[in-house]
Write a protein that holds these residues in place. Sequence first.
Motif, PDB file in Angstrom:
ATOM      1  N   SER A  87       0.830  -1.861   0.181  1.00 11.04           N
ATOM      2  CA  SER A  87       0.205  -0.237  -0.190  1.00 11.04           C
ATOM      3  C   SER A  87       0.650   2.124   0.267  1.00 11.04           C
ATOM      4  O   SER A  87       0.063   2.635   0.278  1.00 11.04           O
ATOM      5  CB  SER A  87      -1.233  -0.057   1.392  1.00 11.04           C
ATOM      6  OG  SER A  87      -2.016   1.415   1.148  1.00 11.04           O
ATOM      7  N   ASP A  88       2.304   1.100  -0.355  1.00 12.68           N
ATOM      8  CA  ASP A  88       3.116   2.517  -0.211  1.00 12.68           C
ATOM      9  C   ASP A  88       4.413   1.893  -1.464  1.00 12.68           C
ATOM     10  O   ASP A  88       4.702   0.549  -1.436  1.00 12.68           O
ATOM     11  CB  ASP A  88       3.939   2.761   1.353  1.00 12.68           C
ATOM     12  CG  ASP A  88       4.378   3.954   1.244  1.00 12.68           C
ATOM     13  OD1 ASP A  88       4.004   4.734   1.247  1.00 12.68           O
ATOM     14  OD2 ASP A  88       6.057   3.335   0.665  1.00 12.68           O
ATOM     15  N   PRO A  89       4.870   3.199  -2.233  1.00 14.38           N
ATOM     16  CA  PRO A  89       5.738   2.380  -3.390  1.00 14.38           C
ATOM     17  C   PRO A  89       6.869   2.036  -2.121  1.00 14.38           C
ATOM     18  O   PRO A  89       7.377   1.225  -2.901  1.00 14.38           O
ATOM     19  CB  PRO A  89       5.644   4.308  -3.682  1.00 14.38           C
ATOM     20  CG  PRO A  89       4.941   4.304  -3.721  1.00 14.38           C
ATOM     21  CD  PRO A  89       3.960   4.300  -2.590  1.00 14.38           C
ATOM     22  N   ASP A  90       7.166   2.124  -0.844  1.00 16.36           N
ATOM     23  CA  ASP A  90       8.384   1.802  -0.219  1.00 16.36           C
ATOM     24  C   ASP A  90       7.835   0.583   0.302  1.00 16.36           C
ATOM     25  O   ASP A  90       9.259   0.430   1.398  1.00 16.36           O
ATOM     26  CB  ASP A  90       9.261   2.692   0.104  1.00 16.36           C
ATOM     27  CG  ASP A  90       9.280   3.910   0.038  1.00 16.36           C
ATOM     28  OD1 ASP A  90      10.301   3.834  -1.200  1.00 16.36           O
ATOM     29  OD2 ASP A  90       9.456   4.867  -0.284  1.00 16.36           O
ATOM     30  N   ALA A  91       7.561   0.008   0.707  1.00 16.55           N
ATOM     31  CA  ALA A  91       6.501  -1.171   1.167  1.00 16.55           C
ATOM     32  C   ALA A  91       7.519  -2.190   0.415  1.00 16.55           C
ATOM     33  O   ALA A  91       7.223  -3.285   1.419  1.00 16.55           O
ATOM     34  CB  ALA A  91       4.606  -1.213   0.898  1.00 16.55           C
ATOM     35  N   VAL A  92       8.067  -2.993  -0.534  1.00 11.01           N
ATOM     36  CA  VAL A  92       8.771  -3.993  -0.448  1.00 11.01           C
ATOM     37  C   VAL A  92       8.961  -4.592   0.422  1.00 11.01           C
ATOM     38  O   VAL A  92       9.538  -6.047   1.433  1.00 11.01           O
ATOM     39  CB  VAL A  92       8.845  -4.159  -1.822  1.00 11.01           C
ATOM     40  CG1 VAL A  92       9.597  -5.360  -2.108  1.00 11.01           C
ATOM     41  CG2 VAL A  92       8.097  -4.130  -3.072  1.00 11.01           C
ATOM     42  N   PRO A  93      10.291  -3.715   0.881  1.00 11.83           N
ATOM     43  CA  PRO A  93      11.257  -4.726   2.476  1.00 11.83           C
ATOM     44  C   PRO A  93      10.577  -5.095   3.345  1.00 11.83           C
ATOM     45  O   PRO A  93      11.222  -6.011   3.880  1.00 11.83           O
ATOM     46  CB  PRO A  93      11.600  -3.550   2.374  1.00 11.83           C
ATOM     47  CG  PRO A  93      11.944  -2.313   0.984  1.00 11.83           C
ATOM     48  CD  PRO A  93      10.718  -2.411   0.125  1.00 11.83           C
ATOM     49  N   ALA A  94       9.549  -3.848   3.223  1.00  7.72           N
ATOM     50  CA  ALA A  94       8.336  -4.823   4.895  1.00  7.72           C
ATOM     51  C   ALA A  94       8.046  -5.718   4.736  1.00  7.72           C
ATOM     52  O   ALA A  94       7.323  -6.674   5.270  1.00  7.72           O
ATOM     53  CB  ALA A  94       7.816  -3.083   5.175  1.00  7.72           C
ATOM     54  N   VAL A  95       7.182  -6.225   3.205  1.00  4.13           N
ATOM     55  CA  VAL A  95       6.624  -6.787   2.599  1.00  4.13           C
ATOM     56  C   VAL A  95       8.015  -8.780   3.680  1.00  4.13           C
ATOM     57  O   VAL A  95       6.698  -8.654   3.382  1.00  4.13           O
ATOM     58  CB  VAL A  95       5.516  -6.899   1.721  1.00  4.13           C
ATOM     59  CG1 VAL A  95       4.969  -8.510   1.091  1.00  4.13           C
ATOM     60  CG2 VAL A  95       4.671  -5.310   1.600  1.00  4.13           C
ATOM     61  N   LEU A  96       8.664  -8.271   2.614  1.00  2.00           N
ATOM     62  CA  LEU A  96       9.322  -9.516   2.340  1.00  2.00           C
ATOM     63  C   LEU A  96       9.769  -9.530   3.970  1.00  2.00           C
ATOM     64  O   LEU A  96      10.184 -10.288   3.820  1.00  2.00           O
ATOM     65  CB  LEU A  96      10.767  -9.077   1.890  1.00  2.00           C
ATOM     66  CG  LEU A  96       9.855  -8.904  -0.063  1.00  2.00           C
ATOM     67  CD1 LEU A  96      11.879  -8.398  -0.407  1.00  2.00           C
ATOM     68  CD2 LEU A  96       9.257 -10.228  -0.422  1.00  2.00           C
ATOM     69  N   HIS A  97       9.972  -8.642   4.737  1.00  2.00           N
ATOM     70  CA  HIS A  97       9.955  -9.018   6.063  1.00  2.00           C
ATOM     71  C   HIS A  97       8.755 -10.016   6.962  1.00  2.00           C
ATOM     72  O   HIS A  97       9.552 -10.628   7.872  1.00  2.00           O
ATOM     73  CB  HIS A  97      10.772  -7.692   6.523  1.00  2.00           C
ATOM     74  CG  HIS A  97      10.724  -7.426   8.084  1.00  2.00           C
ATOM     75  ND1 HIS A  97      12.144  -8.362   8.929  1.00  2.00           N
ATOM     76  CD2 HIS A  97      10.508  -7.190   9.129  1.00  2.00           C
ATOM     77  CE1 HIS A  97      12.280  -8.545  10.011  1.00  2.00           C
ATOM     78  NE2 HIS A  97      11.048  -7.294  10.496  1.00  2.00           N
ATOM     79  N   ALA A  98       7.275  -9.474   6.549  1.00  2.00           N
ATOM     80  CA  ALA A  98       6.759  -9.983   7.209  1.00  2.00           C
ATOM     81  C   ALA A  98       6.359 -11.145   6.539  1.00  2.00           C
ATOM     82  O   ALA A  98       6.015 -12.057   7.261  1.00  2.00           O
ATOM     83  CB  ALA A  98       5.621  -9.025   7.172  1.00  2.00           C
ATOM     84  N   MET A  99       6.915 -11.256   5.507  1.00  2.00           N
ATOM     85  CA  MET A  99       6.707 -13.258   5.344  1.00  2.00           C
ATOM     86  C   MET A  99       7.599 -14.174   5.346  1.00  2.00           C
ATOM     87  O   MET A  99       7.664 -15.148   5.170  1.00  2.00           O
ATOM     88  CB  MET A  99       6.222 -12.546   3.392  1.00  2.00           C
ATOM     89  CG  MET A  99       4.865 -12.349   3.154  1.00  2.00           C
ATOM     90  SD  MET A  99       2.988 -13.146   3.552  1.00  2.00           S
ATOM     91  CE  MET A  99       2.267 -11.558   3.640  1.00  2.00           C
ATOM     92  N   GLU A 100       9.732 -13.000   5.412  1.00  2.57           N
ATOM     93  CA  GLU A 100      10.384 -13.975   5.921  1.00  2.57           C
ATOM     94  C   GLU A 100      10.550 -15.246   6.753  1.00  2.57           C
ATOM     95  O   GLU A 100      10.470 -15.975   5.870  1.00  2.57           O
ATOM     96  CB  GLU A 100      11.061 -12.928   6.611  1.00  2.57           C
ATOM     97  CG  GLU A 100      12.540 -13.611   6.523  1.00  2.57           C
ATOM     98  CD  GLU A 100      13.933 -13.170   7.369  1.00  2.57           C
ATOM     99  OE1 GLU A 100      14.893 -13.672   7.458  1.00  2.57           O
ATOM    100  OE2 GLU A 100      13.225 -12.326   7.952  1.00  2.57           O
ATOM    101  N   PRO A 101       9.541 -15.239   7.813  1.00 11.31           N
ATOM    102  CA  PRO A 101       9.439 -16.789   7.916  1.00 11.31           C
ATOM    103  C   PRO A 101       8.597 -17.748   7.210  1.00 11.31           C
ATOM    104  O   PRO A 101       9.170 -18.936   7.603  1.00 11.31           O
ATOM    105  CB  PRO A 101       8.875 -16.668  10.183  1.00 11.31           C
ATOM    106  CG  PRO A 101       9.187 -15.033   9.941  1.00 11.31           C
ATOM    107  CD  PRO A 101       9.409 -14.664   7.994  1.00 11.31           C
ATOM    108  N   LEU A 102       7.323 -17.280   6.913  1.00 12.73           N
ATOM    109  CA  LEU A 102       6.638 -17.762   6.222  1.00 12.73           C
ATOM    110  C   LEU A 102       7.375 -18.027   4.972  1.00 12.73           C
ATOM    111  O   LEU A 102       6.215 -19.075   4.098  1.00 12.73           O
ATOM    112  CB  LEU A 102       5.385 -17.596   5.281  1.00 12.73           C
ATOM    113  CG  LEU A 102       4.268 -17.074   7.244  1.00 12.73           C
ATOM    114  CD1 LEU A 102       3.308 -15.828   6.728  1.00 12.73           C
ATOM    115  CD2 LEU A 102       3.770 -18.687   7.797  1.00 12.73           C
ATOM    116  N   LEU A 103       8.227 -17.907   4.216  1.00 15.40           N
ATOM    117  CA  LEU A 103       8.815 -17.953   3.228  1.00 15.40           C
ATOM    118  C   LEU A 103       9.536 -19.706   3.442  1.00 15.40           C
ATOM    119  O   LEU A 103      10.152 -19.865   2.380  1.00 15.40           O
ATOM    120  CB  LEU A 103       9.764 -17.620   2.627  1.00 15.40           C
ATOM    121  CG  LEU A 103       9.142 -15.713   1.438  1.00 15.40           C
ATOM    122  CD1 LEU A 103       9.958 -14.803   1.680  1.00 15.40           C
ATOM    123  CD2 LEU A 103       8.236 -16.110   0.818  1.00 15.40           C
TER     124      LEU A 103
END
Length: 311
Positions: A87-103
């Motif tokens: 929901s923001d142009p700078d969100a990708v690093p935060a998204v990947l951090h949120a999903m990291e354990p689930l990856l």
Amino acid sequence: MPSLQRAAAATVGVGAASLAWASLVERHLYAVRRAVLPVLAPGSRSIRVLHLSDLHLVPRQQHRTDWVRSLTGLSPDFVVNTGDNCSDPDAVPAVLHAMEPLLAVPGVFVLGSNDYYAPVPKNPFRYLIGGHNGPGDSAEPNLPVDRLIAGFEQGWTNLNNQRAEVTVRGVDLDLVGVDDPHIGRDRYAEVSRRADSGAGLTLGVLHAPYTHVLDPMSADGARLILAGHTHGGQVAVPGFGALATNCDLDLRRAKGVSRWWPGANGQRSAHAPENASWMNVSAGLGHSKYAPVRFACRPEASLLTLVPRSA
């Protein structure tokens, strides 16, 4: 005070309290919705599927990030992400951090419009009067979608207009997905294939549950279909439910588990034929940063336990 003035004051008070609840409290009340779905062949081992959708993250939302990271405690066997992560142009690093354990868990993903395009302010009432289409598939993305895809592919399989096969707990999964129908990027005809009656499970995955994709997926034998996009209506009326789905899906199926078959739109799941698909539409975890409210529709992740169907 005359009775009419008291009634008006009470209405204003209730409205203000509801808005405060929706914007300050409920949108942060993350929940795990659980369901047991009889979709596996007799004798199969059960599979725990974590279905995530519509994270709509901005970098500062640490509470949402931490909650998503904690979902590894549910011990899922498989993860399905049905898009709209940013929901923001700078969100990708935060998204990947949120999903990291689930990856680290086997899984798949498809994309939604807000993985390609940053949200823009909109009149919320437009969702009540139709007009579902988003940007066309020829519009140039303004989000770093390639970085998001590359990050997700470190652990999950890309199902955007793709098929894949994987074995989970001894069950063969035939996976088929499409890119987001909401912006015309779906190409189901290119990946369509009738399910093998002897296969373990055909699972269909898409972001926006438009009927022109759901119908052929179900007709091809996808016993389970997972989607997001609707936010469960995001604002619902207690006792009635969602007011909109932002696609052509009927309101009864705005969130949760239902049955789907070709021509099911507007029909009750109780009328489903025996071979109807099971479908889970996630109410999602977030919201556009320009509409930070949820009312009578908590943000959610879905934990779906897949079990053998009756012989």
